[in-house]
Scaffold this active site. Structure first.
Site, PDB file in Angstrom:
ATOM      1  CG  HIS A  74      -0.806 -16.335   3.177  1.00 42.62           C
ATOM      2  ND1 HIS A  74      -0.367 -16.397   4.404  1.00 42.62           N
ATOM      3  CD2 HIS A  74      -1.246 -14.811   3.900  1.00 42.62           C
ATOM      4  CE1 HIS A  74       0.200 -15.712   5.714  1.00 42.62           C
ATOM      5  NE2 HIS A  74      -0.986 -14.835   5.058  1.00 42.62           N
ATOM      6  CG  ASN A 108      -5.248  -8.742   7.935  1.00 42.04           C
ATOM      7  OD1 ASN A 108      -5.731  -9.003   6.776  1.00 42.04           O
ATOM      8  ND2 ASN A 108      -3.541  -8.212   7.273  1.00 42.04           N
ATOM      9  CG  ASP A 320       1.559 -13.031   3.526  1.00 42.85           C
ATOM     10  OD1 ASP A 320       0.425 -12.023   3.830  1.00 42.85           O
ATOM     11  OD2 ASP A 320       3.194 -12.833   4.911  1.00 42.85           O
TER      12      ASP A 320
HETATM   13 ZN    ZN Z   1       1.119 -13.433   8.251  1.00 46.57          ZN
END
Ligand code: ZN
Length: 440
Positions: A74, A108, A320
């Site tokens: 991630h 994204n 992340d």
């Molecule tokens: Zn997320």
């Protein structure tokens, strides 16, 4: 190239191996693991080193731990479109500095990775400019708008290893059902950013006493838990492969534990170092560097996340990694973007779980190497040091302390709430696809 790592304590859960040995690397692959007790556990082992034609370069790793290079499923690399935040080059430099040799990059970007053209662009960039391996994650819906499915099959064929609208949830349950149905047919992985947007209602931190005191809109834990419940139900309905990203609440851990106990479908989950290291208190003083989505939670949640890691409810530790420009992060708390630049602190923060007795070193390495590799379908070459695997590994001194200095990050994103922290286990050497990076 030929490289011999001598006297290493190799911790490789993929082979159930924790022992002293020598590791021979040849032509960017693991050639042999050699040592007393390696016999019977590892293939291809000989009592004597074969130093045939070329003499290998030697690294003496006495007193150090060697583990497979970390697989981070991630990461936001921001390219294309947000190169002022991060690029393939700087993001992968940060990765190898942190011991990460494989990253999955989220879609994204601008344009969104929702078609094979963008997927191929990222893969080309990765080969040209990446310091480590990059595996793109494609969008579930076109433009991540949540309205119609993207070309999942074509992106899968182009090299995407999973699909997610990360940064946003797929709010439409029928679309999520279709994505999971399709994932089952092609054995693809769907990663859920679990957030009920209507309940989150534009909140900027955890909902509770602190958000009231600070006068900020809160996001209740239920915004995450409702979506995890829904996605578990949809995985049960479809038999699709579901992975829950960045688990942050005690309730989420309970839901996942129950789902796994019932043995429905194939559900896996990850959390990130910030969710087991700090609480919402970190945003006190309107510290934008601690603003993250999902938000940092309370002490009970942190405890539950640790329990979830310990009992196997949470399979993976991912970062992340979400780098932002400092001007954006220094905006008013309400308007600052969410995210933590995590690649260069994840190993050190995770190693604290071993010191705290939450995980064994083997358990920790498993959650950062072979588990994510297995979930992503990469376990033949990544997250393992079996002969034939890619020469991706990290050499660390688990006792040596260092001070985190955000201004020294390789990442363009200096946004971290861990600046000034004292951590251990900073990689001394990272080897990624046979290339050697040394720092100490
Ligand atoms: Zn997320």
């Amino acid at each position: 190239m030929k490289l011999l790592i001598k006297n290493a304590r190799l911790v490789d859960p993929s082979q159930n191996f924790d022992d002293t040995c020598n590791i021979l690397i040849e032509d960017k692959k693991i050639k042999e693991i050699q040592g007393q007790r390696a016999k019977g556990k590892c293939q291809n082992n000989n009592a004597e080193l074969k130093t045939s034609d070329r003499k290998p370069e030697v690294i003496d790793a006495k007193g150090m731990i060697v583990m497979p290079g970390l697989v981070d499923m991630h990461v936001h690399l921001r390219e294309p479109g947000f190169e002022y935040k991060e690029t393939v080059r700087t993001g992968t430099e940060a990765a190898v500095r942190g011991g990460v040799t494989s990253v999955c990059c989220m879609p994204n970007t601008n344009p969104v990775n929702d078609n094979p053209g963008i997927t191929e662009f990222i893969i080309r960039k990765a080969i040209q400019e990446g310091s480590c391996s990059i595996f793109p994650v494609g969008a579930i819906t076109k433009g991540q708008k949540g309205e119609e499915l993207a070309e999942l099959g074509m992106m899968f064929d182009a090299g995407c290893v999973a699909f997610s609208d990360d940064g946003r949830p797929v709010m439409d349950s029928l679309l999520m059902r279709r994505a999971l149905e399709y994932s089952r047919i092609r054995n693809m992985l769907i990663i859920s950013h679990a957030e009920d947007l209507s309940l989150a209602a534009g909140g900027v931190m955890n909902e509770g006493l602190l958000s009231v005191t600070m006068g900020l809109r809160g996001i209740p834990p239920q915004a995450e838990e409702i979506m995890i419940s829904r996605d578990i139900a949809l995985a049960e309905l479809t038999g699709g492969r579901l992975h829950i990203a960045h688990v942050s609440t005690a309730g989420s851990v309970r839901l996942l534990r129950a789902a796994k106990k019932r043995g429905i479908a194939e559900i896996t989950a990850e959390t990130c170092p910030h969710y087991f290291s700090i609480t919402e208190e970190a945003v006190s003083g309107y510290n934008g560097n601690a603003k993250v989505n999902p938000p940092l939670r309370g002490a009970r949640d942190v405890e539950a996340i640790r329990e979830g890691l310990s009992d196997g409810t949470i399979d993976v530790i991912a970062t992340d990694h979400a780098p932002h420009h400092k001007d954006e992060k220094s905006a008013e708390f309400d308007h600052a973007p969410s995210g933590i630049s995590g690649l260069e602190t994840s190993l050190g923060l995770s190693m604290r779980l071993v010191d705290d007795g939450v995980l064994t070193i083997r358990g920790l390495v498993e959650k950062m190497t072979c588990m994510p590799a297995r979930i992503l379908g990469l376990s033949a070459t990544k997250g393992t040091l079996k002969p034939g695997a890619d020469a991706d590994l990290v050499i660390i001194d688990t006792e040596k302390e260092y001070t985190v200095s955000a201004s020294d990050f390789r990442s363009k994103g200096k946004n971290t709430p861990f600046d000034g922290w004292s951590l251990k286990a900073r990689p001394a050497v990272t080897i990624a696809r046979g290339r050697i990076y040394t720092w100490e």
